[in-house]
Design a protein around this motif. Sequence first.
Motif, PDB file in Angstrom:
ATOM      1  N   ILE A 142       0.871  -1.316  -0.317  1.00 51.53           N
ATOM      2  CA  ILE A 142       0.159  -0.103  -0.142  1.00 51.53           C
ATOM      3  C   ILE A 142       0.890   1.143  -0.168  1.00 51.53           C
ATOM      4  CG2 ILE A 142      -1.880   1.188   1.263  1.00 51.53           C
ATOM      5  CD1 ILE A 142      -2.649  -1.308   2.756  1.00 51.53           C
ATOM      6  N   SER A 143       0.848   1.966  -0.996  1.00 52.20           N
ATOM      7  CA  SER A 143       1.673   3.107  -1.171  1.00 52.20           C
ATOM      8  C   SER A 143       0.700   4.178  -1.274  1.00 52.20           C
ATOM      9  CB  SER A 143       2.488   3.170  -2.359  1.00 52.20           C
ATOM     10  OG  SER A 143       3.392   4.125  -2.353  1.00 52.20           O
ATOM     11  N   VAL A 144       0.818   5.370  -0.111  1.00 50.96           N
ATOM     12  CA  VAL A 144      -0.215   6.409  -0.284  1.00 50.96           C
ATOM     13  C   VAL A 144       0.469   7.737  -0.134  1.00 50.96           C
ATOM     14  CG1 VAL A 144      -1.946   7.516   1.602  1.00 50.96           C
ATOM     15  CG2 VAL A 144      -1.337   4.854   1.684  1.00 50.96           C
ATOM     16  N   HIS A 145      -0.192   8.553  -0.988  1.00 50.44           N
ATOM     17  CA  HIS A 145       0.516   9.898  -1.548  1.00 50.44           C
ATOM     18  C   HIS A 145      -0.757  10.807  -1.254  1.00 50.44           C
ATOM     19  CE1 HIS A 145       4.290   8.454  -2.142  1.00 50.44           C
ATOM     20  NE2 HIS A 145       3.688   7.399  -2.780  1.00 50.44           N
ATOM     21  N   PRO A 146      -0.460  11.981  -1.296  1.00 51.60           N
ATOM     22  CA  PRO A 146      -1.500  13.010  -1.243  1.00 51.60           C
ATOM     23  C   PRO A 146      -2.761  12.880  -2.164  1.00 51.60           C
ATOM     24  CG  PRO A 146       0.652  14.181  -0.885  1.00 51.60           C
ATOM     25  CD  PRO A 146       0.907  12.676  -1.277  1.00 51.60           C
ATOM     26  N   ASN A 147      -2.707  12.513  -3.240  1.00 56.99           N
ATOM     27  CA  ASN A 147      -3.633  12.498  -4.286  1.00 56.99           C
ATOM     28  C   ASN A 147      -3.748  11.133  -4.886  1.00 56.99           C
ATOM     29  OD1 ASN A 147      -1.514  13.213  -5.782  1.00 56.99           O
ATOM     30  ND2 ASN A 147      -2.644  14.425  -7.201  1.00 56.99           N
ATOM     31  N   TYR A 148      -2.769   9.983  -4.639  1.00 57.89           N
ATOM     32  CA  TYR A 148      -2.843   8.898  -5.323  1.00 57.89           C
ATOM     33  C   TYR A 148      -2.320   7.830  -4.236  1.00 57.89           C
ATOM     34  CZ  TYR A 148      -2.246  10.351 -10.299  1.00 57.89           C
ATOM     35  OH  TYR A 148      -2.399  10.817 -11.419  1.00 57.89           O
ATOM     36  N   LEU A 149      -3.144   6.585  -4.566  1.00 63.67           N
ATOM     37  CA  LEU A 149      -2.905   5.379  -3.797  1.00 63.67           C
ATOM     38  C   LEU A 149      -2.584   4.200  -4.722  1.00 63.67           C
ATOM     39  CD1 LEU A 149      -4.530   4.314  -0.494  1.00 63.67           C
ATOM     40  CD2 LEU A 149      -4.541   2.739  -2.368  1.00 63.67           C
ATOM     41  N   LEU A 150      -1.759   3.275  -4.459  1.00 65.91           N
ATOM     42  CA  LEU A 150      -1.532   2.177  -5.080  1.00 65.91           C
ATOM     43  C   LEU A 150      -1.660   0.932  -3.867  1.00 65.91           C
ATOM     44  CD1 LEU A 150      -0.660   0.297  -7.551  1.00 65.91           C
ATOM     45  CD2 LEU A 150       1.632   0.443  -6.623  1.00 65.91           C
ATOM     46  N   TYR A 151      -2.351  -0.116  -4.404  1.00 67.85           N
ATOM     47  CA  TYR A 151      -2.572  -1.171  -3.587  1.00 67.85           C
ATOM     48  C   TYR A 151      -2.396  -2.377  -4.339  1.00 67.85           C
ATOM     49  CZ  TYR A 151      -5.627  -5.168  -1.568  1.00 67.85           C
ATOM     50  OH  TYR A 151      -5.817  -6.362  -1.306  1.00 67.85           O
TER      51      TYR A 151
END
Length: 168
Positions: A142-151
Amino acid sequence: MKPKLNASSWLRDSRTWITGMVLTFCAFLCLFAPSVFRERSSDASFDQVLAAVTETMDMTDYPQADQSVIRSKLGLDAAQFPGIYYGRTRNAMKAEEMLLIQYDPARKQEVLDAVNQRIQGQIQVYEGYAPEQKARTEQAVISVHPNYLLYITGDQARQAEKRFLEAL
């Protein structure tokens, strides 16, 4: 007649002044440093990020799902997000799935909660009969950023995360 300034009073006054300046500087840092060092939203388009993530991936295990599947599996309305890709294997005995989503930063927690609920649900499903798939789900990226997420789960997860970070 002017009062005499002795060395000890001058030293005491300059220590007080220096201490005040240090405290003012520390207060300034505490108030403004978070806004300076906060991670910024990415300007990359969703299509560019998706292309970068999937460029070298074998997408056999991540066929794109429609909006109804996204709603049933994640509880998210795909129409409310600027970009969303959800792919899930069609084999119920495998845990491979991938979500790439672009969102308004105000909705970050909503998206993160949905992903965490999905992971916990999958762990419970696989717990009884597929321990290797449970382990795969527990090791999801799970990579979380201010306006994107990848799971993503599966063998390609770390490579996909690397490309995701480069694309942002």
